[in-house]
Scaffold this active site. Structure first.
Site, PDB file in Angstrom:
ATOM      1  N   LYS A  58     -32.192  23.685 -15.293  1.00 53.55           N
ATOM      2  CA  LYS A  58     -33.419  23.126 -14.684  1.00 53.55           C
ATOM      3  C   LYS A  58     -33.152  22.674 -13.256  1.00 53.55           C
ATOM      4  O   LYS A  58     -33.957  22.870 -12.369  1.00 53.55           O
ATOM      5  CB  LYS A  58     -33.885  21.910 -15.499  1.00 53.55           C
ATOM      6  CG  LYS A  58     -34.609  22.283 -16.772  1.00 53.55           C
ATOM      7  CD  LYS A  58     -35.340  21.036 -17.315  1.00 53.55           C
ATOM      8  CE  LYS A  58     -35.640  21.206 -18.788  1.00 53.55           C
ATOM      9  NZ  LYS A  58     -34.741  20.468 -19.672  1.00 53.55           N
ATOM     10  N   LYS A 108     -17.889  20.251 -28.167  1.00 55.30           N
ATOM     11  CA  LYS A 108     -17.315  19.812 -29.463  1.00 55.30           C
ATOM     12  C   LYS A 108     -18.333  19.178 -30.383  1.00 55.30           C
ATOM     13  O   LYS A 108     -18.226  19.293 -31.599  1.00 55.30           O
ATOM     14  CB  LYS A 108     -16.139  18.861 -29.248  1.00 55.30           C
ATOM     15  CG  LYS A 108     -16.440  17.681 -28.353  1.00 55.30           C
ATOM     16  CD  LYS A 108     -15.985  17.933 -26.968  1.00 55.30           C
ATOM     17  CE  LYS A 108     -16.743  17.055 -26.000  1.00 55.30           C
ATOM     18  NZ  LYS A 108     -16.312  17.255 -24.635  1.00 55.30           N
ATOM     19  N   GLU A 138     -12.109  27.042 -27.349  1.00 53.09           N
ATOM     20  CA  GLU A 138     -10.848  26.410 -26.950  1.00 53.09           C
ATOM     21  C   GLU A 138     -11.075  25.119 -26.170  1.00 53.09           C
ATOM     22  O   GLU A 138     -10.395  24.112 -26.383  1.00 53.09           O
ATOM     23  CB  GLU A 138     -10.030  27.382 -26.085  1.00 53.09           C
ATOM     24  CG  GLU A 138      -8.720  26.836 -25.586  1.00 53.09           C
ATOM     25  CD  GLU A 138      -7.783  26.455 -26.723  1.00 53.09           C
ATOM     26  OE1 GLU A 138      -7.302  27.361 -27.409  1.00 53.09           O
ATOM     27  OE2 GLU A 138      -7.539  25.248 -26.922  1.00 53.09           O
ATOM     28  N   VAL A 196     -11.567  21.113 -27.538  1.00 49.87           N
ATOM     29  CA  VAL A 196     -10.533  20.130 -27.916  1.00 49.87           C
ATOM     30  C   VAL A 196      -9.420  20.152 -26.874  1.00 49.87           C
ATOM     31  O   VAL A 196      -8.818  21.197 -26.611  1.00 49.87           O
ATOM     32  CB  VAL A 196      -9.925  20.443 -29.303  1.00 49.87           C
ATOM     33  CG1 VAL A 196      -8.848  19.419 -29.669  1.00 49.87           C
ATOM     34  CG2 VAL A 196     -11.002  20.478 -30.373  1.00 49.87           C
ATOM     35  N   GLY A 232      -9.510  19.774 -23.586  1.00 50.09           N
ATOM     36  CA  GLY A 232      -9.802  20.318 -22.247  1.00 50.09           C
ATOM     37  C   GLY A 232      -9.000  21.574 -21.951  1.00 50.09           C
ATOM     38  O   GLY A 232      -9.159  22.599 -22.597  1.00 50.09           O
ATOM     39  N   GLY A 258     -16.177  12.958 -13.561  1.00 48.07           N
ATOM     40  CA  GLY A 258     -16.669  14.035 -14.442  1.00 48.07           C
ATOM     41  C   GLY A 258     -15.924  14.110 -15.764  1.00 48.07           C
ATOM     42  O   GLY A 258     -15.969  15.126 -16.437  1.00 48.07           O
ATOM     43  N   ASP A 260     -16.532  11.202 -29.766  1.00 43.68           N
ATOM     44  CA  ASP A 260     -15.989  12.435 -29.173  1.00 43.68           C
ATOM     45  C   ASP A 260     -14.654  12.802 -29.846  1.00 43.68           C
ATOM     46  O   ASP A 260     -14.409  13.975 -30.150  1.00 43.68           O
ATOM     47  CB  ASP A 260     -15.818  12.217 -27.664  1.00 43.68           C
ATOM     48  CG  ASP A 260     -15.259  13.429 -26.951  1.00 43.68           C
ATOM     49  OD1 ASP A 260     -15.991  14.423 -26.801  1.00 43.68           O
ATOM     50  OD2 ASP A 260     -14.071  13.397 -26.578  1.00 43.68           O
ATOM     51  N   LYS A 289     -13.618  16.168 -32.167  1.00 42.71           N
ATOM     52  CA  LYS A 289     -12.434  17.005 -31.908  1.00 42.71           C
ATOM     53  C   LYS A 289     -11.516  17.039 -33.130  1.00 42.71           C
ATOM     54  O   LYS A 289     -10.960  18.083 -33.469  1.00 42.71           O
ATOM     55  CB  LYS A 289     -11.699  16.486 -30.665  1.00 42.71           C
ATOM     56  CG  LYS A 289     -12.513  16.697 -29.381  1.00 42.71           C
ATOM     57  CD  LYS A 289     -11.950  15.907 -28.220  1.00 42.71           C
ATOM     58  CE  LYS A 289     -12.735  16.168 -26.938  1.00 42.71           C
ATOM     59  NZ  LYS A 289     -12.396  15.249 -25.858  1.00 42.71           N
ATOM     60  N   GLY A 322     -12.352  16.964 -17.381  1.00 38.68           N
ATOM     61  CA  GLY A 322     -12.529  17.335 -15.977  1.00 38.68           C
ATOM     62  C   GLY A 322     -13.008  18.772 -15.876  1.00 38.68           C
ATOM     63  O   GLY A 322     -12.645  19.616 -16.692  1.00 38.68           O
TER      64      GLY A 322
HETATM   65  N1  HSE Z   1     -15.601  13.213 -22.399  1.00 38.04           N
HETATM   66  C1  HSE Z   1     -14.507  14.000 -22.826  1.00 38.04           C
HETATM   67  C2  HSE Z   1     -13.222  13.261 -22.544  1.00 38.04           C
HETATM   68  C3  HSE Z   1     -14.514  15.303 -22.085  1.00 38.04           C
HETATM   69  O1  HSE Z   1     -13.261  12.274 -21.809  1.00 38.04           O
HETATM   70  O2  HSE Z   1     -12.179  13.641 -23.047  1.00 38.04           O
HETATM   71  C4  HSE Z   1     -13.549  16.313 -22.590  1.00 38.04           C
HETATM   72  O3  HSE Z   1     -13.794  16.647 -23.921  1.00 38.04           O
END
Ligand code: HSE
Length: 325
Positions: A45, A105, A129, A132, A134, A187, A201, A205, A302
């Site tokens: 958007k 995830k 991939e 979990v 990054g 980020g 989170d 994972k 990141g």
């Molecule tokens: N918010 C998540 C973290 C991003 O901080 O690990 C990556 O999965």
């Protein structure tokens, strides 16, 4: 050179990092794979936001059907975040014969059986991939080169945001709220940081890791979960005085034929290998009955580390597709 066309759902932090990974490494990717990967359509958007990448206005669409119904698109990358509509969009893309890559995830963990079954039923590939750890290639390792093991234990630091917060609070005595803001700016954090700081989170994972190691899918809502919102400066000081660091640990281990699992903050002695995993870094410890103990370490959050894992999955799928073109 064969061209593989890709549809991208979402051009937020991770979408931009994935796009940028392809843009900055295009020459190397083409040289090593002999493939021209093209992101031709992007569902987004916010077309005005300043991003450090080159996207032409014609690439944007507001209609996901345009991507699902495009016969030239063979791979769909889902980076919308959140459970819905992301999971339904992934299933829809699979039903249209597209292979799917995601970093999401929450959507994978909540819909693990639905998505893996839909991929099988439609004869398409499904890779996640980046969901979990990054940039850490943990899922690939667990499902390929380590597959000859019976897994005994998997545990680790699976959230970059909370690890960043705990590290900065421990090393610099900073306040929780100030550090959370920086993590969001970098980020690392989810759009709603509640999922990070409450341990949700990590539970997502861990649910994925358990499905792949113990073949035992447990919905994340059924994993006992405690986050870091209750950790005070005093807790951190006390831990330090005892020669310990507080870390948010996600763990699953086989005990007498049953898997025991939890997400919770723990005091680790400074000498423990996970105690020196700091800031946005993640680490995953795995024990298999043949390989014994392994540790995987890298940036768990990141845009670029996550983009690296996303584009790695895309490239693996693209190679298989190209072999049949
Ligand atoms: N918010 C998540 C973290 C991003 O901080 O690990 C990556 O999965």
């Amino acid at each position: 050179m064969k061209t593989i066309k890709i549809g991208l759902l979402g051009l937020g932090n991770i979408g931009t990092g994935s796009y940028k990974t392809l843009e900055m490494n295009r020459d190397e990717i083409e040289k090593s794979s002999g493939l021209d990967l093209r992101i031709t359509k992007i569902l987004e958007k916010d077309t005005e936001r300043k991003r450090d990448i080159t996207v032409s206005p014609e690439q944007f669409t507001q209609d996901p059907e345009e991507i699902f119904n495009d016969p030239d698109i063979q791979i769909v990358i889902e980076l919308l975040g959140g459970i819905e509509p992301a999971a339904t969009f992934m299933a829809e893309a699979m039903k249209h014969g597209k292979s799917v890559v995601t970093a999401n995830k929450a959507a994978v963990a909540a819909n693990y059986e639905r998505l893996t079954n839909t991929a099988k039923e439609n004869g398409v590939m499904f890779r996640y991939e980046a969901s979990v750890g990054g940039g850490i290639p943990i899922l690939n390792a667990l499902t390929t080169v380590l597959k000859a093991n019976k897994y005994e234990e998997v545990l680790g630091i699976l959230n970059g945001t909370t690890n960043y917060i705990l590290t900065q609070m421990t090393d610099y005595g900073l306040d929780y709220e100030d550090v959370l803001k920086v993590a969001q700016e970098k980020g690392f954090a989810e759009a709603d940081p509640t999922a990070d700081v409450e341990g949700i989170d990590c539970a997502n994972k861990l649910s994925i890791l358990m499905a792949l190691t113990f073949g035992n899918y447990v919905p994340p809502t059924q994993i006992p979960t405690e986050g870091i919102t209750g950790i005070t400066k005093q807790n951190i000081k006390n831990a330090k005085a005892n020669g310990c660091r507080i870390k948010l640990i996600s763990s699953a281990r086989m005990v007498n034929g049953k898997v025991e699992y939890a997400v919770k903050p723990m005091e680790l002695p400074e000498t423990h290998p996970l105690a020196s995993v700091n800031n946005e870094f993640n680490a995953i410890f795995v024990k298999g009955n043949a390989v014994d103990e392994l540790m995987f370490y890298g940036k768990g959050a990141g845009p670029l580390p996550t983009g690296s894992a996303v584009m790695g999955d895309v490239l693996e799928i693209a190679k298989v597709l190209a072999a049949h073109m």
